[in-house]
Structure formats: structure tokens, C-alpha cells
Design an enzyme around this catalytic site. Structure first.
Site, short mmCIF file in Angstrom:
data_model
loop_
_atom_site.label_atom_id
_atom_site.label_comp_id
_atom_site.label_asym_id
_atom_site.label_seq_id
_atom_site.Cartn_x
_atom_site.Cartn_y
_atom_site.Cartn_z
N HIS A 232 -11.72 -7.32 -6.40
CA HIS A 232 -10.74 -7.05 -7.44
C HIS A 232 -9.38 -7.52 -6.96
O HIS A 232 -8.90 -7.09 -5.91
CB HIS A 232 -10.71 -5.56 -7.75
CG HIS A 232 -9.68 -5.18 -8.78
ND1 HIS A 232 -9.73 -5.62 -10.08
CD2 HIS A 232 -8.56 -4.42 -8.68
CE1 HIS A 232 -8.71 -5.13 -10.75
NE2 HIS A 232 -7.98 -4.40 -9.92
N LYS B 266 -0.33 -6.42 -10.39
CA LYS B 266 -0.84 -7.69 -9.85
C LYS B 266 -0.77 -8.80 -10.88
O LYS B 266 -0.27 -9.91 -10.60
CB LYS B 266 -2.28 -7.51 -9.36
CG LYS B 266 -2.45 -6.49 -8.25
CD LYS B 266 -3.87 -6.45 -7.74
CE LYS B 266 -4.87 -5.99 -8.79
NZ LYS B 266 -4.64 -4.59 -9.22
N ASP C 120 -8.07 -10.58 -11.97
CA ASP C 120 -8.92 -9.39 -12.08
C ASP C 120 -10.12 -9.43 -11.14
O ASP C 120 -10.29 -8.55 -10.31
CB ASP C 120 -9.40 -9.19 -13.53
CG ASP C 120 -10.02 -7.81 -13.71
OD1 ASP C 120 -9.39 -6.83 -13.27
OD2 ASP C 120 -11.13 -7.72 -14.26
N ARG D 93 9.54 -3.60 9.28
CA ARG D 93 10.82 -4.17 8.85
C ARG D 93 11.16 -5.45 9.59
O ARG D 93 12.13 -6.14 9.24
CB ARG D 93 11.95 -3.14 9.05
CG ARG D 93 11.72 -1.87 8.26
CD ARG D 93 12.84 -0.89 8.43
NE ARG D 93 14.10 -1.41 7.88
CZ ARG D 93 15.24 -0.71 7.86
NH1 ARG D 93 15.28 0.51 8.36
NH2 ARG D 93 16.33 -1.24 7.35
#
Length: 317
Positions: free
Chosen positions: A138, A159, A177, A243
Site C-alpha cells: 500500500h 500520500k 494506492d 534533525r
């Protein structure tokens, strides 16, 4: 696993069917191709009879030098009830003994006008692609600056909307999808779209749109190698996110470890730009340029200089 029959080879490679037409529906179960050289001498103890057999110039010239009885014996033993077919390369003339044996046993006898090495490589590549390990995931697969980026995440995280923005920015959609993935080599994953939803995007509140119709043929691709995975997740205040970019995470798909980055999602973040930059940064890393490592080296050098300066001050005192 896909089902491959000898008839598929006839259609795919435009081979000539010389004999054994009753067996063109025989199924091929392995991608390996055999060149029966030692078998033509009469040694069939380890004969891989379930493989596609390929006779080139060397094998056929040796076969023609055998006696008529030996030719009949070798041809009969080559043609078993599970042999999917025999391919002759270079468009060479085929001995009658082999033609008769193939007709009697129902083993398709095919002929190609191309050189043996070319026939071998093309057949092997085709069969290995068909028999490659397969899975479905998916997500959304997009070609960004030549990098196949698989965008994953929970349903509703954004998405498809991000993929739409990426397409508007000039990148190409491969699948939305559901992404069908084949491992065509030990480190090569190829992603495609199921035929039913090819070139389609589902946008909540808008429905299904056809990307190729709206943005043109240059906005889509039929397949792409998966090089990078970006996982979108809802922002968690209690979680520490990377980070600097020094941490390198991976995700295993079938047998391949694919580099992966986790991107937190919250209002105000332009995910399309972030993913676009992540793809460019990944491309730079593959070229040997790593901004995070450069920063780390600069910081280490600066700390060492400051420490050296403090040590000199202590010595003067």
C-alpha cells in the site's frame, strides 16, 4: 508467480514453430535454460529435462556427426514428457531425427534466426522477470528526478495528495494506492501499477482522476526501480525525530534492504517540497556528497580547534 507457457515464447520472440505443435501449451516452471552438450554424447544421468533446451551451432554440428541410430536415440531421450521445448538458434537446418522425435513426443521445436548468446540472454531475462519474487504494498510510487520514491504511510495521511502536487511540479506517477513489486535481481525492485488503476489517483473529496489525461503522457510511467522509501507519519510531540540526517534507516522488501526516511506530517508542512528535496539529497549521497557528514566533520574540527586553543592557554598560565 506468473504462469508461462511455451506459446508465450512464440508470441513474445516471434519464434518459428518447426515441430511438436501439440505441446505449445506446456508450462515452463523454471527460468534456467539448458544447453545439452554432454547429453548428446549419451550421458543423461543429470539431464535437466524440466528446463527449456537450447541447441546452438556447437551442439547441432556435433549432433549431425552422429550416426542415424545415435541421432534417433539422443533426440528421443531429449524429448521427455515434461520438457517445455527445444530452441534452435541461428536459423540452422534441423536434422529429421530431431523433428520426428518432437512430433512424436509433443515437445515444441522452435527456431530463432538470432545468435545463440542473444537468444539465451533474451529468453533468460524474460523468464527471470516472469518468475521473479512478487509482492504488493500500500503506497504511492513516483519518479522524482530519476529516483523511484515509494511513499508509504497510514491511510488518509496524505500520500495521494502529495503525489498530485509532485506531478504538478513535473514528476511522474507510477502507481497509486497499490504498488506491485517484483524483485528482478538480488538488489533490484521494480514497481508497477495494477492494470485496473493504472494512471489513476484517488483524492478524497474529489474522487478518481486520470493523471495522464489531465497532465499528459509525460506525467506517468509504467514501471520504475524503487530506490528510496519515504514513510509519512502523523507528528508525535513525544517522539524524537532525526534533525541532522546522520541516521540511516532501511526497510526490507522481499530480500532487498531499501533506504528509508520518516517524515512527520502536520499542518503547514509542504510535503511535496520536502519529498522532492529528500530525493535530490538521496541522489547526492549516491554521488558521494553527504551534507550531514560534512556538517559533522566541520563540528568535530571546530571542537578540536577550540580544545587545542584551551590547552595552549592552560600551558601559558
Amino acid at each position: 508467480m506468473a504462469k508461462v507457457r511455451t506459446q508465450d515464447l512464440l508470441e513474445q520472440f516471434k519464434l518459428e514453430l518447426v515441430a511438436g505443435k501439440d505441446g505449445i501449451h506446456r508450462e515452463i516452471f523454471v527460468s534456467d535454460i539448458s544447453r545439452p552438450g554432454i547429453e548428446l554424447t549419451g550421458y543423461f544421468r543429470y539431464y535437466p529435462k524440466d528446463r527449456l533446451q537450447l541447441l546452438g551451432k556447437t551442439e547441432l554440428s556435433y549432433f549431425k556427426n552422429l550416426t542415424i541410430e545415435e541421432q534417433k536415440d539422443r533426440a528421443t531421450r531429449l524429448c521427455t514428457d515434461i520438457t517445455p521445448g527445444i530452441v534452435i538458434s541461428r536459423g540452422m537446418t534441423i536434422p529429421d531425427a530431431l523433428v520426428d522425435a518432437c512430433n512424436q513426443s509433443g515437445v515444441p521445436l522452435l527456431r530463432s534466426p538470432y545468435k545463440t548468446t542473444r537468444v539465451t540472454s533474451r529468453l533468460t531475462n524474460y523468464l527471470e522477470a516472469k518468475f521473479a519474487p512478487f509482492t504488493a504494498m500500500h503506497g504511492v510510487l513516483v519518479d522524482i528526478y530519476g529516483i523511484g520514491v515509494l511513499i508509504t504511510g497510514q491511510s488518509g495521511v496524505g500520500k495521494s495528495e502529495t503525489a498530485l502536487e509532485l506531478v504538478k511540479r513535473g514528476h511522474r506517477l507510477v502507481a497509486d494506492d497499490s504498488v506491485e513489486i517484483r524483485q528482478e535481481d538480488y538488489d533490484r525492485l521494480i514497481g508497477t501499477s495494477p492494470p485496473l488503476i493504472e494512471h489513476l489517483l484517488e483524492i478524497r473529496g474529489l474522487g478518481i482522476i486520470n493523471v495522464m489525461t489531465l497532465f499528459g503522457a509525460g506525467s506517468v510511467r509504467n514501471y520504475k526501480k524503487i530506490s528510496f522509501i519515504i514513510n509519512l507519519e502523523t507528528w508525535d510531540q513525544s517522539k524524537e525525530y532525526d534533525r541532522l540526517g546522520l541516521e540511516e534507516d532501511t526497510m526490507k522488501i522481499i530480500d532487498v534492504e531499501v533506504p528509508k526516511a520518516n517524515i512527520p506530517v502536520r499542518p503547514g508542512r509542504n510535503l511535496a517540497v520536502i519529498i522532492e528535496v529528500a530525493a535530490m539529497n538521496f541522489r547526492l549521497k549516491r554521488m558521494g556528497v553527504n551534507a550531514a557528514e560534512e556538517f559533522s566533520e566541520r563540528l568535530t574540527t571546530m571542537i578540536e580547534h577550540e580544545k587545542t586553543g584551551l590547552d595552549l592557554d592552560d600551558d601559558i598560565e
